[in-house]
Design a protein around this motif. Structure first.
Motif, short mmCIF file in Angstrom:
data_model
loop_
_atom_site.label_atom_id
_atom_site.label_comp_id
_atom_site.label_asym_id
_atom_site.label_seq_id
_atom_site.Cartn_x
_atom_site.Cartn_y
_atom_site.Cartn_z
N LYS A 28 -9.19 -9.75 -4.84
CA LYS A 28 -8.18 -9.71 -5.90
C LYS A 28 -8.20 -8.36 -6.59
O LYS A 28 -9.25 -7.72 -6.72
CB LYS A 28 -8.39 -10.84 -6.91
N LEU A 29 -7.02 -7.96 -7.03
CA LEU A 29 -6.86 -6.64 -7.64
C LEU A 29 -7.60 -6.55 -8.97
O LEU A 29 -8.38 -5.62 -9.21
CB LEU A 29 -5.37 -6.35 -7.84
N VAL A 30 -7.34 -7.49 -9.86
CA VAL A 30 -7.91 -7.46 -11.20
C VAL A 30 -9.14 -8.35 -11.22
O VAL A 30 -9.05 -9.57 -11.06
CB VAL A 30 -6.90 -7.91 -12.26
N SER A 31 -10.28 -7.74 -11.41
CA SER A 31 -11.55 -8.46 -11.41
C SER A 31 -12.55 -7.67 -12.24
O SER A 31 -12.49 -6.44 -12.31
CB SER A 31 -12.07 -8.62 -9.98
N SER A 32 -13.47 -8.39 -12.86
CA SER A 32 -14.49 -7.70 -13.66
C SER A 32 -15.39 -6.83 -12.79
O SER A 32 -16.04 -5.90 -13.29
CB SER A 32 -15.35 -8.74 -14.40
N SER A 33 -15.43 -7.09 -11.51
CA SER A 33 -16.27 -6.28 -10.61
C SER A 33 -15.52 -5.07 -10.05
O SER A 33 -16.13 -4.22 -9.40
CB SER A 33 -16.78 -7.14 -9.44
N ASN A 34 -14.22 -4.99 -10.28
CA ASN A 34 -13.44 -3.84 -9.84
C ASN A 34 -13.37 -2.82 -10.97
O ASN A 34 -12.65 -3.00 -11.95
CB ASN A 34 -12.02 -4.26 -9.42
N VAL A 35 -14.12 -1.75 -10.82
CA VAL A 35 -14.23 -0.74 -11.88
C VAL A 35 -14.24 0.65 -11.24
O VAL A 35 -14.37 0.79 -10.02
CB VAL A 35 -15.52 -0.94 -12.70
N LEU A 36 -14.12 1.66 -12.07
CA LEU A 36 -14.24 3.03 -11.56
C LEU A 36 -15.64 3.31 -11.04
O LEU A 36 -15.84 3.86 -9.96
CB LEU A 36 -13.88 4.04 -12.66
N VAL A 37 -16.63 2.91 -11.87
CA VAL A 37 -18.03 3.16 -11.53
C VAL A 37 -18.85 1.97 -11.99
O VAL A 37 -18.70 1.52 -13.12
CB VAL A 37 -18.55 4.45 -12.22
N GLY B 117 -14.91 15.75 -5.81
CA GLY B 117 -15.69 14.79 -6.59
C GLY B 117 -16.95 14.32 -5.93
O GLY B 117 -17.42 13.21 -6.23
N ALA B 118 -17.54 15.12 -5.06
CA ALA B 118 -18.84 14.79 -4.45
C ALA B 118 -18.86 13.37 -3.87
O ALA B 118 -19.77 12.59 -4.09
CB ALA B 118 -19.96 14.95 -5.47
N GLY B 119 -17.78 13.05 -3.12
CA GLY B 119 -17.74 11.75 -2.46
C GLY B 119 -17.44 10.60 -3.39
O GLY B 119 -17.74 9.43 -3.05
N PHE B 120 -16.84 10.83 -4.54
CA PHE B 120 -16.53 9.75 -5.48
C PHE B 120 -15.51 8.79 -4.86
O PHE B 120 -14.52 9.21 -4.26
CB PHE B 120 -15.96 10.33 -6.78
N LYS B 121 -15.77 7.50 -5.04
CA LYS B 121 -14.84 6.47 -4.61
C LYS B 121 -14.89 5.32 -5.62
O LYS B 121 -15.97 4.79 -5.90
CB LYS B 121 -15.19 5.95 -3.22
N PRO B 122 -13.75 4.92 -6.19
CA PRO B 122 -13.75 3.82 -7.15
C PRO B 122 -14.32 2.54 -6.54
O PRO B 122 -14.16 2.28 -5.34
CB PRO B 122 -12.27 3.66 -7.50
N ILE C 11 -17.85 -18.89 -18.89
CA ILE C 11 -16.96 -17.91 -19.49
C ILE C 11 -17.68 -17.22 -20.64
O ILE C 11 -18.57 -17.82 -21.26
CB ILE C 11 -15.66 -18.59 -19.97
N GLY C 12 -17.32 -16.01 -20.93
CA GLY C 12 -17.94 -15.30 -22.04
C GLY C 12 -18.35 -13.88 -21.70
O GLY C 12 -18.60 -13.06 -22.59
N GLU C 13 -18.39 -13.56 -20.41
CA GLU C 13 -18.84 -12.22 -20.02
C GLU C 13 -17.81 -11.14 -20.36
O GLU C 13 -18.10 -9.96 -20.26
CB GLU C 13 -19.17 -12.19 -18.54
N PHE C 14 -16.60 -11.56 -20.78
CA PHE C 14 -15.60 -10.57 -21.17
C PHE C 14 -16.02 -9.80 -22.42
O PHE C 14 -15.48 -8.71 -22.68
CB PHE C 14 -14.25 -11.26 -21.42
N VAL C 15 -16.97 -10.35 -23.20
CA VAL C 15 -17.44 -9.64 -24.39
C VAL C 15 -18.55 -8.65 -24.05
O VAL C 15 -19.01 -7.91 -24.92
CB VAL C 15 -17.94 -10.63 -25.47
N MET C 16 -18.99 -8.62 -22.80
CA MET C 16 -20.13 -7.79 -22.42
C MET C 16 -19.93 -6.30 -22.70
O MET C 16 -20.83 -5.65 -23.25
CB MET C 16 -20.47 -8.01 -20.95
N PRO C 17 -18.77 -5.71 -22.34
CA PRO C 17 -18.62 -4.27 -22.62
C PRO C 17 -18.78 -3.92 -24.10
O PRO C 17 -19.43 -2.92 -24.44
CB PRO C 17 -17.20 -3.97 -22.11
#
Length: 528
Positions: free
Chosen positions: A399-408, A359-364, A147-153
C-alpha cells in the motif's frame, strides 16, 4: 402477576428464562457470524498482538471484558432482553466504514469497525437497558484494537526536547540535529523504542481498568485516566534523561544496549506501582448492590418479550454484516489483475538528462511497490534525483500510505532525517503543497561535514496530487468505489543541499519543467 419473577427465576434456579435463552442464543450466533465474516480482520489483530510488544497486553482484553460482564450478571438478571432495531442503522454506518477501510487497507479502521460490530450486536439483541449495565466492559474491548502508534513521532520529539534540555541544565554540552544529539561521551538517537508509546498504551489500559474498579464517581475516574496518560509520558522523559546521564557518567559502560531497555521497564514499573498505590487511597465503596432492586422494580414496566422481533433484528444485522464483503468481491473482480511496468526515461524536458545516481545511493524506504524507478537527472548546474513508487492492487502488504513507508527509517545506516516541513509549489498549472525534508548522511558524531539532501514528496492518486496521508486514502477509496481502480504513486525528488543555486531552486525548476512528463508517464502506466 409479578413480571420480573416470570422473566427471571430465583437465583438458585440454574435454568434461564425463555426470553434470555432466545436472546443469548441469538447473540452467540450473531457474534459467531460476525467473527466468521471478518475473520481476516480478527486474525490481523491477533498477529499484531503477537509480533508487537506494544500491544501484547491486548491478549488479556477479551478475557477481562468477559470477567467484567460476568460481575454484572445479577444486575443484568433484573432486566429483560428487549431488542433495539435502531442499532441496525448504526451497524450500517460501521460496515460501510469497514468497507472504506478495507478498500484502502487501513488496519485501524477495519479493526475498529470489527470491534464496533461486536459491541453493537449486544444492544441490537439484548437492548439498551441491558447494554447500559455493561457499557464499560464493552467499551474496554476497544483496547484490543492495536492503535496508538500514530502519536509516536510527536512523543519522540518531546522525548528529545526534554532530554536535551535536561542535559544542558545538568552542565552537559549538547549538539542536536533532529532526533540525534551528541555529547562528549558519544552520540545518541531517539528511535521508536524511546518514544514511550508502549508505556503510554499499557498505562492507559491498566489505568482505565483501575479507575473503573476502584472509583464510582465520573470525576474521579476521568481524573485518574488523565493521570494514567500524563504520568507515563513524563516518566519516559525522565527515563531517557537518566539513561543518557548514567551512560555518560559511567563512560558508556551502563545503560547501553539491552540494559537501556531493562532499566527503562524497571523504572516504568516503579512509577506505575507508585501511581496505583497513591490512587487506591481514594477508592470508593461498591454501590452496585443497592441499585439491583431498583432496576428490577423498573423492569415491571417493560414491554412483553417478542421472539419474532428478536430473530428478525438478528437476521437483519447478520445480512447487513455480509453486504460489504459482497461489494468488495464485486469491486475486486472488476479491477482485474494486470501487472505494472515502469521505465525511467533517459531524457526529460528542459534539457534534463539522466546521470549517475546522486545522494550516495539514497533510496526512499517505500516497501513492496508494484513498480518503481530511482534515477538522477542534470541540467546545467542542477542535479536532481527522482523516485517514483507505483502501487496497484493495494492490500495490507502492499500500500502507498503506510507508517512503514518513509523517506528514511530510524535505523538507516547511511541517512537520517533532521528536519521536515512543507512547501507550496506550482506544477502542471496548479499550486500544491509538498512535504519537505532535510536528510543528513553518515553518523553525526564521526564526520564534521556529512553530505546533505533536500527532498520533496507528494502523492499521485489517479492523477490527483496531495501531500496528505488522509486525503490520499480518501481519494483512493473514492476512486475504487466509483470503479476507477486504486492506481497511485509517490513522487519524491531530492537534490544535494550544497549545490550551486541551492537545492530548493533545483527541485522547483525540475518539477515545473517535468511534472507534465511524469504525469503522462503515470497515466500511461495506469492504462496497462
Amino acid at each position: 402477576m409479578n413480571l420480573t419473577a416470570s422473566l427471571h427465576p430465583p437465583k438458585d434456579n440454574a435454568r434461564l428464562a425463555p426470553p434470555w435463552r432466545h436472546a443469548l442464543s441469538a447473540l452467540l450466533l450473531l457474534l459467531a457470524w460476525v467473527l466468521f465474516l471478518y475473520r481476516d480482520t480478527g486474525i490481523a489483530m491477533v498477529t499484531i498482538w503477537a509480533r508487537s510488544e506494544t500491544f501484547t497486553h491486548a491478549f488479556l482484553v477479551p478475557p477481562i471484558t468477559l470477567w467484567l460482564i460476568w460481575r454484572q450478571r445479577q444486575r443484568m438478571a433484573g432486566q429483560a432482553p428487549q431488542p433495539a432495531p435502531g442499532v441496525v442503522l448504526l451497524a450500517a454506518c460501521v460496515v460501510f466504514g469497514w468497507l472504506l477501510g478495507d478498500l484502502v487497507a487501513v488496519n485501524a479502521v477495519t479493526q475498529l469497525a470489527l470491534v464496533s460490530l461486536l459491541v453493537l450486536a449486544v444492544p441490537a439483541v439484548l437492548g439498551w437497558p441491558v447494554t447500559r449495565l455493561i457499557l464499560f466492559p464493552l467499551g474496554f474491548l476497544f483496547f484490543a484494537v492495536p492503535i496508538g502508534e500514530f502519536v509516536m513521532p510527536q512523543l519522540m520529539v518531546w522525548t528529545a526536547d526534554f532530554t536535551v534540555s535536561a542535559l544542558r541544565l545538568s552542565g552537559v554540552p549538547v549538539y542536536r540535529e533532529g532526533l540525534q544529539f551528541v555529547i562528549p561521551s558519544g552520540s545518541w538517537s531517539v528511535i521508536e523504542a524511546c518514544s514511550g508509546v508502549r508505556y503510554l498504551i499499557a498505562s492507559l489500559t491498566v489505568g482505565t481498568l483501575f479507575a473503573y474498579l476502584n472509583y464510582y464517581s465520573t470525576k474521579r475516574r476521568v481524573l485518574f485516566v488523565m493521570v494514567s496518560i500524563l504520568v507515563p509520558v513524563i516518566a519516559n522523559w525522565i527515563r531517557a534523561y537518566m539513561i543518557v546521564m548514567l551512560a555518560n557518567l559511567s563512560g558508556n559502560k551502563l545503560a547501553v544496549g539491552v540494559d537501556h531497555l531493562i532499566y527503562g521497564w524497571l523504572f516504568f514499573g516503579f512509577v506505575i506501582m507508585t501511581m496505583f498505590t497513591i490512587g487506591i487511597r481514594w477508592a470508593e465503596p461498591d454501590k452496585s448492590d443497592k441499585t439491583i432492586e431498583a432496576e428490577k422494580a423498573r423492569q415491571s414496566t417493560a414491554p412483553p418479550f417478542s421472539p419474532a422481533k428478536l430473530w428478525t433484528i438478528t437476521a437483519c444485522f447478520a445480512l447487513l454484516a455480509a453486504l460489504p464483503h459482497i461489494a468488495l468481491w464485486s469491486i475486486d473482480r472488476a479491477e482485474g489483475n494486470a501487472q505494472v511496468s515502469l521505465t525511467a526515461p533517459r531524457a526529460l524536458a528542459g534539457d534534463w538528462h539522466e546521470v549517475p545516481q546522486v545522494g550516495a545511493g539514497f533510496k526512499p524506504a517505500f516497501h513492496n511497490p508494484s513498480a518503481e524507478i530511482n534515477s538522477s537527472y542534470a541540467s546545467q548546474d542542477h542535479t536532481v534525483g527522482l523516485y517514483v513508487g507505483y502501487y496497484r492492487h493495494q492490500d495490507y502488504d502492499r500500500k502507498l500510505v503506510s507508517s512503514s513507508n518513509v523517506l528514511v527509517v530510524s535505523k538507516d545506516p547511511q541517512w537520517a532525517q533532521v528536519a521536515s516541513g512543507s512547501r507550496s509549489i506550482t506544477v502542471g498549472g496548479q499550486t500544491v503543497d509538498v512535504r519537505a525534508a532535510e536528510l543528513r548522511g553518515t553518523d553525526l558524531y564521526s564526520q564534521v561535514n556529512p553530505p546533505r539532501l533536500v527532498a520533496w514528496q507528494i502523492y499521485w492518486v489517479n492523477g490527483t496530487l496531495t501531500a496528505s496521508d488522509y486525503l490520499a486514502k480518501a481519494y483512493s477509496a473514492f476512486y475504487r468505489l466509483t470503479g476507477r481502480g486504486d492506481d497511485s504513486a509517490v513522487i519524491i525528488v531530492y537534490s544535494p543541499k550544497n549545490q550551486a543555486g541551492g537545492a530548493e531552486a533545483a527541485l522547483a525548476s525540475f518539477l515545473a519543467t517535468n511534472y507534465t512528463v511524469i504525469n503522462e508517464l503515470l497515466l500511461k502506466t495506469r492504462q496497462q
